[in-house]
Design an enzyme around this catalytic site. Structure first.
Site, PDB file in Angstrom:
ATOM      1  N   ASP A  45      32.715  31.084  50.616  1.00  0.00           N
ATOM      2  CA  ASP A  45      32.143  32.219  49.891  1.00  0.00           C
ATOM      3  C   ASP A  45      31.370  31.798  48.646  1.00  0.00           C
ATOM      4  OD1 ASP A  45      33.249  33.831  51.788  1.00  0.00           O
ATOM      5  OD2 ASP A  45      34.981  34.418  50.592  1.00  0.00           O
ATOM      6  N   GLU A 111      30.105  41.831  43.446  1.00  0.00           N
ATOM      7  CA  GLU A 111      30.551  42.868  42.523  1.00  0.00           C
ATOM      8  C   GLU A 111      30.064  42.625  41.101  1.00  0.00           C
ATOM      9  OE1 GLU A 111      32.720  39.507  42.230  1.00  0.00           O
ATOM     10  OE2 GLU A 111      33.475  40.748  43.872  1.00  0.00           O
ATOM     11  N   MET A 153      39.283  42.966  47.739  1.00  0.00           N
ATOM     12  CA  MET A 153      40.378  43.029  48.713  1.00  0.00           C
ATOM     13  C   MET A 153      41.686  42.538  48.107  1.00  0.00           C
ATOM     14  SD  MET A 153      40.818  41.258  52.462  1.00  0.00           S
ATOM     15  CE  MET A 153      39.413  42.085  53.214  1.00  0.00           C
ATOM     16  N   SER A 154      41.600  41.551  47.218  1.00  0.00           N
ATOM     17  CA  SER A 154      42.803  41.057  46.555  1.00  0.00           C
ATOM     18  C   SER A 154      43.467  42.155  45.729  1.00  0.00           C
ATOM     19  CB  SER A 154      42.448  39.873  45.640  1.00  0.00           C
ATOM     20  OG  SER A 154      41.898  38.806  46.378  1.00  0.00           O
TER      21      SER A 154
END
Length: 247
Positions: A45, A111, A153-154
């Site tokens: 990523d 983000e 998601m974390s």
């Protein structure tokens, strides 16, 4: 056609990058560090985020611990060069975010948000359309659909389909708040750090990096950017299945 390689700086991945470079040249492509027609990202990523900044179509070769959006196995890179020559691939476009704070702009693939700077809760107000949300906690992130498979998601344990034209507002460790996130239509969002009776500072973050510091009563705007990230697709990518795998 000219290509550039961006890779994870590990010994194992460096060897893969050299092999990819050699195969590309043997297939009749030109290697360059400037003005490439496409970029090959080799890693996970983090490597993909670096490649996105080039503003070129990207081939994602998975060679890291994580890499939900990397679809090319390193063993099949020769086939990929052949398919690029024939135009035998799909191009997927992904939403980018643009943040503006104190006259400065920043772009992000995953983000942009406002996060606590000291070990104390902050109050952040989010406005979009006619809606207004106030959260007290560690902060707020505005995530793209693809960003929902990472940091978001974390926090939330949610996954937003990468095909949705939507944004996810993520509430980071909110106090007395049952919601962990809210998925909304594409819209400009204003994030304002409120005054709790004394001056606090918070970090303005973009793709996991600190962009600036924000003080109480200051605000920033986050909106979908006009341009989009472009990824060249050769094999099926199943983010849902990837997310459900236990590692």
């Amino acid at each position: 056609m000219k290509f550039k390689i961006i890779n994870k700086p590990s010994e194992a991945v460096l060897k893969i990058a050299e092999s990819v470079k050699k195969i590309g040249i043997e297939k009749g492509f030109d290697y360059t560090d400037n003005d490439a027609d496409f970029v090959i990202a080799i890693g996970g990523d983090g490597t993909l985020l670096r490649a996105i900044r080039e503003g070129k179509p990207i081939v994602g070769v998975k060679a890291g611990r994580r890499g939900f959006l990397m679809d090319v196995p390193k063993e099949r890179i020769g086939e990929v060069f052949d398919r690029i020559r024939r135009g035998d691939f799909k191009e997927e476009k992904y939403i980018l975010l643009e943040g503006e704070f104190n006259g400065k702009k920043v772009k992000a693939f995953n983000e942009i948000g406002v996060m606590f700077d000291r070990p104390e809760a902050i109050q952040v107000q989010a406005k979009f359309g006619r809606n207004e949300i106030l959260i007290e906690g560690d902060g707020i992130l505005v995530s793209t659909p693809q960003g929902s498979s990472g940091w978001s998601m974390s926090i939330t344990r949610n996954l937003v389909s990468k095909n949705l034209e939507a944004l996810e507002i993520v509430f980071v460790n909110p106090i007395y708040q049952p919601l962990r996130s809210l998925v909304i239509e594409l819209s400009p969002i204003t994030l304002k750090m409120l005054n709790k009776g004394y001056i606090q500072t918070a970090r303005v973050v973009a793709d996991g990096e600190i962009f600036s510091l924000m003080k109480s009563c200051e605000e920033m705007t986050v909106k979908p950017a006009e341009e989009k990230a472009r990824l060249m697709r050769f094999f099926e990518l199943d983010m849902i299945r990837e997310s459900l795998w236990t590692r």
